[in-house]
Design a protein around this motif. Structure first.
Motif, PDB file in Angstrom:
ATOM      1  N   GLY A  64       0.687  -1.092   0.004  1.00  0.00           N
ATOM      2  CA  GLY A  64      -0.069  -0.193   0.056  1.00  0.00           C
ATOM      3  C   GLY A  64       0.719   1.373   0.061  1.00  0.00           C
TER       4      GLY A  64
ATOM      5  N   ARG B  91      -3.290   7.173  -5.724  1.00  0.00           N
ATOM      6  CA  ARG B  91      -4.288   7.013  -6.945  1.00  0.00           C
ATOM      7  C   ARG B  91      -3.642   7.848  -8.068  1.00  0.00           C
ATOM      8  NH1 ARG B  91      -7.555   2.744  -6.177  1.00  0.00           N
ATOM      9  NH2 ARG B  91      -8.413   2.958  -4.294  1.00  0.00           N
TER      10      ARG B  91
ATOM     11  N   VAL C 112      -4.864   9.078  -0.901  1.00  0.00           N
ATOM     12  CA  VAL C 112      -5.659   8.529   0.313  1.00  0.00           C
ATOM     13  C   VAL C 112      -5.264   7.531   1.119  1.00  0.00           C
ATOM     14  CG1 VAL C 112      -6.823   6.973  -1.442  1.00  0.00           C
ATOM     15  CG2 VAL C 112      -7.932   7.760   0.756  1.00  0.00           C
ATOM     16  N   PHE C 113      -3.864   6.712   0.677  1.00  0.00           N
ATOM     17  CA  PHE C 113      -3.432   5.550   1.202  1.00  0.00           C
ATOM     18  C   PHE C 113      -2.624   5.787   2.380  1.00  0.00           C
ATOM     19  CE2 PHE C 113      -4.316   4.290  -3.083  1.00  0.00           C
ATOM     20  CZ  PHE C 113      -5.448   3.473  -2.984  1.00  0.00           C
TER      21      PHE C 113
ATOM     22  N   ARG D  63      -5.167   6.268   5.050  1.00  0.00           N
ATOM     23  CA  ARG D  63      -5.773   5.189   5.656  1.00  0.00           C
ATOM     24  C   ARG D  63      -4.848   4.445   6.203  1.00  0.00           C
ATOM     25  NH1 ARG D  63     -11.230   4.240   5.354  1.00  0.00           N
ATOM     26  NH2 ARG D  63     -11.891   4.372   3.119  1.00  0.00           N
ATOM     27  N   HIS D  64      -3.613   4.274   5.980  1.00  0.00           N
ATOM     28  CA  HIS D  64      -2.593   3.591   6.891  1.00  0.00           C
ATOM     29  C   HIS D  64      -2.928   3.987   8.324  1.00  0.00           C
ATOM     30  CE1 HIS D  64      -0.824   1.009   3.954  1.00  0.00           C
ATOM     31  NE2 HIS D  64      -0.469   1.928   3.484  1.00  0.00           N
TER      32      HIS D  64
END
Lengths: 508, 508
Positions: free
Chosen positions: A29, A33, A233-234, A237-238
């Motif tokens: 991850g 995007r 976004v990741f 998110r992590h």
């Protein structure tokens, strides 16, 4: 430092490194995007594609002494900025100087004043900070030092990806993706892992815990306030997943544009979140973590300000509050870093701490009509002296810096009344080095500049009177190395340049 | 079972579920490289893009009793297939029947014979198996049973993604992405995690350990033999990374096409790998894990066979050996599953084990001129009776199955001498259910068929005589649920249909 670093790769080495980099990054991850120029929106309307985040192929070299210096002042910076945000009267003087020239700050201040009238509903504050540095080589000093570029009190990004990129470079080393000639430089112990994911998650968990029981009776949650189209976004998110998994905290992502639709403040000023997908199930928000709302462009009309006010006046712990966001303006950085400034000791009574922090300041001057300001105007309008400076707008959000020889002309085209909206900062002169950046599926090789960010977490309770507070938590939360091509003087990775990187510590 | 499952989602629910699914999957490497129809190669020549692997939005319902039944025979199947692969004389009879009509099997056998002439250099064998089942609802039985579709002894895929997809469905449940009406069906305890990643990695680690010290003096490694353009690379990588991290084993990926270039067999028949990126650094291979070389299409010319021979004659532990690959042919499955077959007890003397395994067999018939074969021919040529059967080629690799009413016509166009290359299997009649599949950024909703795969790991030492062996390790290694639209009777996820799924256990 090591002029041959990183060494050139032959075709087999390059292919092996890239294969391993591309697979490891997606499997873990370390992703974003893709940009619309890489993948047009109409080709992937559901936005299901992702790509490796912009990364460096090699960890960049970073003086061990500088890394240690930056790490040693994390707790002091947590103290400093929590103290500043707790001193409304002091901040008021700072902000009032700027309200005329900076609508954004004026509006933020207005939000604060409106909540103050009503009385703040909560005394707890959470700061998830990132202090950014560059290595400064001063021929008159025996060792290089880190000098602060800026201090972020809102939406400090890349904590999620930083843990991953340090993991990736460690992995690449372990599978011999780096040539033999690097073996003595890039070692297990020269690559510090970044604890930014668990560190930032722990900061939010501590605040969530300190908030205490639900007042409304609804279950509690932490709200990530986000921008609408977030490619990074990741990264966020992590941290969110770590908060879920390590601490069992329920989280939601809420676009800033939906605050007024999906939240309300009840009679006890609990912030109630009503998820549109489960309207029958409401949540009481303990912490609002802002990854949006930091930039003037996000406040296009009054509803955005109403949304910000709704959050500020609620009982939820804001990360950050309006005052803490204002504490992060460059004006504050300038006031602290103006040579012979009396302000630092006001907030950091511990002399050793203050001295250590002071050492990280590059000289910064106001552009107003004070004595220091008049001196700065002289430096900035003379092309000769301007060449050692960068002129930065006071407000947050990055971009629009004016560098060196471009400063005098810019000032010529700017009404003098606008000049105090800027500060003048001595350029930091980092050592030259090279690296290769992989972004959008392409390799870019060349000279690079590295910026070290140190994350810190601080939770405190505001006292009854100005300047009074009780610090409940103060810990470091990992690090970030951001690297950009030295041909670009603007930006950083978020703005579309540069890459996430990790530090290979070297003795100098 | 639950005709309303899964419930329809309104727009808000669908958006929430998809956002969470898309982010979680990429953050956790539940990904594939996109197909060329999704992203043309020229748009992304470096293959840096990835997308969510084809997955179901919801975990499919699976009878708890059937899951338990399949789990209970994992150790017995490990015993069975290790015993078959150790009985060369028995296998020889099976293979010889087919060599005339199946070049691929004939060539595999030739590889074995050549090595046998020289003598096998190693007596250790590793099987990483996957036994695939469907739920069979027989009106005459009180409970549904699982019936075996096939048994894989080579390149059993999706173990990497299966652990991730069970994690994703558990995550989606935990964030209320499933409507309230599912709450009593999809619970924490109804979603078994799949331990396929650590399980398969542990299998290889045990073999690596059992190999013992390097004979050549070079450091040791495990080699993943892979296909050239592998879109399902993250599936393999997750297992590889677990092998690195949990067991400290060095691994390399080697395209099958490069075996002769990058490996050699030394005088002691150690398999030596020479990485093209570090030619000065050689490795001795302990285990060759084949994720390539299972399909006839991969052996286009003699060099591919030479490559396979080079691996087979080396001292490295093959996962699988040629004999073990041959043990996985459908002919063997048919011989075991032909009603009243005497073979099962030969390999599974334990009566309870044999009975449990027997229960998982659907009737399978040869298409040769034996008594059973002549019966099958009658069933297959009559459109009426053919309708309850599927005709499958004996060889591995999937595809080319002929279903139900299409069988008689297919046989009409096939010379009778070719018929024994197929087996005839009673169709398993799985219960109907629905699901939604997300693939290539698109949603497909409809009736689905689920296939449960149970992974098992078995390490054994071949004895001096045929049929003798010592089993060193025999353990289960997680599970896989693969789901495809029931309009397609062909394929499976690898062939470009279907999705990875997880089981929601229900009492029936």
């Amino acid at each position: 430092m090591y002029p041959e670093y990183p060494p050139d790769l032959n075709d087999e080495q390059k292919e092996y490194l890239l294969f391993n980099l591309k697979d490891w990054s997606i499997a873990h991850g370390l992703a974003v995007r893709p940009t619309p120029t890489y993948v047009p929106t109409e080709q992937d309307p559901s936005a299901a594609l992702a790509t490796t985040a912009p990364v460096t192929l090699f960890p960049s070299l970073f003086p061990r002494v500088c890394f240690g210096q930056a790490a040693s002042v994390v707790n002091a910076y947590n103290e400093l900025y929590s103290a500043i945000a707790s001193d409304e009267a002091w901040l008021k003087d700072i902000v009032e100087e700027l309200t005329e020239i900076d609508d954004f700050m004026a509006n933020l201040w207005k939000v604060h004043m409106e909540v103050k009238k009503e009385g703040y509903a909560h005394t707890l504050n959470l700061g998830l900070f990132r202090s950014d540095y560059m290595v400064h080589v001063d021929p008159s000093e025996p060792k290089p030092l880190v000098k602060q570029v800026e201090f972020n009190t809102i939406a400090s990004s890349f904590g999620g990806l930083s843990s991953q990129v340090t993991g990736m470079h460690r992995y690449l080393r372990s599978v011999d993706a780096y040539p033999e000639s690097m073996a003595n430089i890039v070692t297990e112990s020269s690559l510090p892992p970044s604890t930014s994911v668990p560190g930032l998650a722990r900061g939010m968990a501590k605040a969530h815990e300190a908030y205490g029981k639900s007042g409304s009776g609804s279950p509690t949650c932490v709200l990530f306030l986000v921008q609408d189209m977030e490619r990074n976004v990741f990264d966020q998110r992590h941290v969110e997943y770590a908060l879920n998994e390590n601490h069992g905290v329920r989280t939601f992502r809420l676009p800033f544009s939906r605050v007024l639709k999906d939240t309300k403040v009840d009679g006890e000023r609990n912030l109630i979140y009503m998820p549109p997908q489960t309207p029958q199930k409401q949540y009481e928000v303990t912490v609002v973590y802002l990854r949006a709302g930091y930039s003037p462009s996000e406040y296009e009309d009054q509803t955005a300000w109403d949304a910000r006010l709704q959050i500020e006046r609620s009982k939820a712990i804001k990360c950050p509050s309006v005052l803490l966001q204002l504490a992060g303006t460059k004006k504050v950085q300038q006031v602290l870093a103006t040579p012979h400034s009396p302000h630092l000791k006001r907030f950091l009574p511990d002399e050793k701490q203050a001295a250590d922090v002071l050492k990280t300041f590059a000289p910064i001057y106001p552009m107003d009509k004070s004595e220091a300001g008049m001196g700065a105007r002289k430096l900035a309008t003379d092309p000769e002296t301007a060449n050692r400076y960068v002129m930065k707008p006071q407000r947050e959000g990055g971009g629009n810096n004016v560098y060196r020889k471009a400063i005098p002309d810019t000032l010529k085209n700017l009404p003098e009344s606008q000049w105090p909206a800027y500060i003048l900062m001595e350029m930091i002169e980092p050592p030259e080095q090279s690296n290769v950046i992989f972004r959008n599926g392409e390799l870019q090789k060349g000279g690079v500049i590295c910026e070290l960010g140190m994350y810190g977490a601080c939770l405190w309770r505001q006292g009854q009177h100005d300047g009074e507070r009780e610090v409940l938590e103060n810990f470091d939360a990992g690090y970030l190395l951001r690297t950009k091509g030295d041909s670009s003087e603007e930006g950083g990775v978020a703005a579309g340049f540069g890459a996430v990187d990790s530090a290979c510590l070297v003795d100098v």
